[in-house]
Scaffold this motif. Structure first.
Motif, mmCIF file in Angstrom:
data_model
loop_
_atom_site.group_PDB
_atom_site.id
_atom_site.type_symbol
_atom_site.label_atom_id
_atom_site.label_comp_id
_atom_site.label_asym_id
_atom_site.label_seq_id
_atom_site.Cartn_x
_atom_site.Cartn_y
_atom_site.Cartn_z
ATOM 1 N N CYS A 139 1.027 -1.326 0.025
ATOM 2 C CA CYS A 139 0.309 -0.638 0.281
ATOM 3 C C CYS A 139 0.790 1.080 -0.180
ATOM 4 O O CYS A 139 0.716 2.012 0.425
ATOM 5 N N ARG A 140 1.861 1.601 -0.180
ATOM 6 C CA ARG A 140 2.834 2.503 -0.337
ATOM 7 C C ARG A 140 2.752 2.854 -1.933
ATOM 8 O O ARG A 140 1.975 2.361 -2.773
ATOM 9 N N GLU A 141 3.093 4.468 -1.736
ATOM 10 C CA GLU A 141 2.879 5.210 -3.047
ATOM 11 C C GLU A 141 3.846 4.604 -4.593
ATOM 12 O O GLU A 141 4.391 4.042 -3.788
ATOM 13 N N THR A 142 3.545 5.311 -5.934
ATOM 14 C CA THR A 142 3.706 3.900 -6.870
ATOM 15 C C THR A 142 5.342 5.347 -6.321
ATOM 16 O O THR A 142 5.937 6.198 -6.023
ATOM 17 N N GLY A 143 6.068 3.254 -6.878
ATOM 18 C CA GLY A 143 7.506 3.442 -6.602
ATOM 19 C C GLY A 143 8.356 4.378 -7.822
ATOM 20 O O GLY A 143 7.932 4.541 -8.956
ATOM 21 N N GLY A 144 9.801 4.490 -7.757
ATOM 22 C CA GLY A 144 10.354 4.949 -8.922
ATOM 23 C C GLY A 144 11.023 6.505 -8.988
ATOM 24 O O GLY A 144 9.494 6.991 -9.155
ATOM 25 N N ARG A 145 11.917 6.768 -9.479
ATOM 26 C CA ARG A 145 11.724 8.196 -10.464
ATOM 27 C C ARG A 145 12.083 9.005 -9.133
ATOM 28 O O ARG A 145 12.849 10.202 -9.139
ATOM 29 N N HIS A 214 -1.346 6.227 0.523
ATOM 30 C CA HIS A 214 -1.380 7.640 -0.720
ATOM 31 C C HIS A 214 -2.287 8.137 -1.783
ATOM 32 O O HIS A 214 -2.716 6.834 -2.142
ATOM 33 N N SER A 215 -2.139 9.234 -2.201
ATOM 34 C CA SER A 215 -2.956 10.083 -3.178
ATOM 35 C C SER A 215 -2.994 8.543 -4.381
ATOM 36 O O SER A 215 -4.209 8.176 -4.824
ATOM 37 N N GLY A 216 -1.906 8.600 -4.920
ATOM 38 C CA GLY A 216 -1.533 7.565 -6.369
ATOM 39 C C GLY A 216 -2.482 6.122 -5.764
ATOM 40 O O GLY A 216 -2.824 5.380 -7.037
ATOM 41 N N PHE A 217 -1.848 5.379 -4.516
ATOM 42 C CA PHE A 217 -2.225 4.332 -4.755
ATOM 43 C C PHE A 217 -3.559 4.107 -3.916
ATOM 44 O O PHE A 217 -5.046 2.925 -4.905
ATOM 45 N N LEU A 218 -4.597 4.826 -3.521
ATOM 46 C CA LEU A 218 -5.655 5.188 -3.336
ATOM 47 C C LEU A 218 -6.865 5.503 -4.356
ATOM 48 O O LEU A 218 -7.561 4.666 -4.913
ATOM 49 N N LEU A 219 -5.717 5.884 -5.319
ATOM 50 C CA LEU A 219 -7.042 6.206 -6.918
ATOM 51 C C LEU A 219 -6.343 4.885 -7.590
ATOM 52 O O LEU A 219 -7.528 4.448 -7.636
#
Length: 270
Positions: A139-145, A214-219
């Motif tokens: 459930c962490r946020e989008t990874g990388g960069r 996080h917003s990206g994961f929840l989306l």
């Protein structure tokens, strides 16, 4: 709307359907196929402020790419004073839930801003002091960069969060498995993690769960995995410190059966 539609097209090929609907604080499952999920986005982070200021100045790109943050100042970004206040502001709402109906498990992203939000909202000296907290890679946020989404090593996280309730046994590696300096995790990988998180929740014995993410994961969770009657309202972007409560109902899966399992993948370009 464009982001939501793009995420919907990546809905994993699940062997079950998880129907979701908004419900009130303190709701309880009506039968064994239901669970209540409190979804919380972390409070404002330093990266949110940096992005707002960066865009306000008309600068191209983002402030937390490796090129713009070579020293990693925003790595695994922490909460601002406003973010901490947003997390603390959740306490009265959560504390007001009757003891028999409160969340009995907290699942948090291992990233600092999410874990701190969970701990501030549900401190050890409050009514949630005996509730276990599972830090989960899913459930962490989008990874990388983005340096803000590069998590600290588990050893470092244990030193930051000494609350014995926080369990890091669901981490898949000591270092960040999704980190790549140039590539962002693909949307399909993110959707797959969201599906695996739903399966993890289904197999837990607890029926009332709080998720700090996080917003990206929840989306991705709300648009690529959960099925809403009115996604335009229920699955919209979460604000910092926002909490929504959903009633989840699993359909098309036998009790005790494994519905899906999606491993965490290394970052790759979309």
């Amino acid at each position: 709307a464009t982001q939501r539609n793009a995420t919907q097209t990546l809905r994993p090929a699940l062997r079950f359907t998880c129907v979701a609907a908004r419900c009130a604080d303190g709701a309880t499952p009506r039968d064994a196929r239901e669970k209540i999920l409190y979804c919380v986005r972390h409070g404002e982070g330093e990266h949110n402020v940096a992005q707002r200021e960066w865009r306000g100045a008309g600068k191209p790109g983002e402030p937390y790419t490796v090129d713009n943050d070579p020293e990693g100042r925003l790595r695994d970004a922490v909460l601002t004073a406003t973010g901490r206040s947003q997390a603390v502001a959740l306490r009265p709402r959560l504390d007001a839930i009757e003891a028999s109906s409160r969340p009995e498990l907290i699942v948090t992203s291992p990233m600092r801003r999410a874990t701190e939000t969970a701990l501030l909202a549900c401190p050890a000296d409050g009514p949630y002091g005996s509730v276990p907290i599972v830090a989960h890679e899913y459930c962490r946020e989008t990874g990388g960069r983005h340096t803000c989404d590069c998590r600290l090593d588990v050893e470092e996280l244990r030193k930051v969060f000494t609350d014995p309730r926080v369990d890091y046994s669901c981490m898949f590696s000591e270092s960040d498995p999704l980190w790549h300096e140039r590539a962002r995790e693909s949307k399909s990988s993110l959707a797959g993690r969201a599906a695996s998180l739903v399966e993890f929740l289904r197999q837990r014995s607890e029926t009332r769960i709080l998720l700090a993410s996080h917003s990206g994961f929840l989306l991705a969770l709300c648009n690529a995995v959960l099925v809403f009657e009115d996604p335009s309202a229920d699955a919209a972007w979460f604000g910092t410190g926002e909490c929504r409560v959903f009633r989840l109902r699993w359909e098309g899966v036998e009790d005790g059966a494994k519905a899906v399992s999606t491993p965490v993948e290394s970052s790759s370009a979309d």
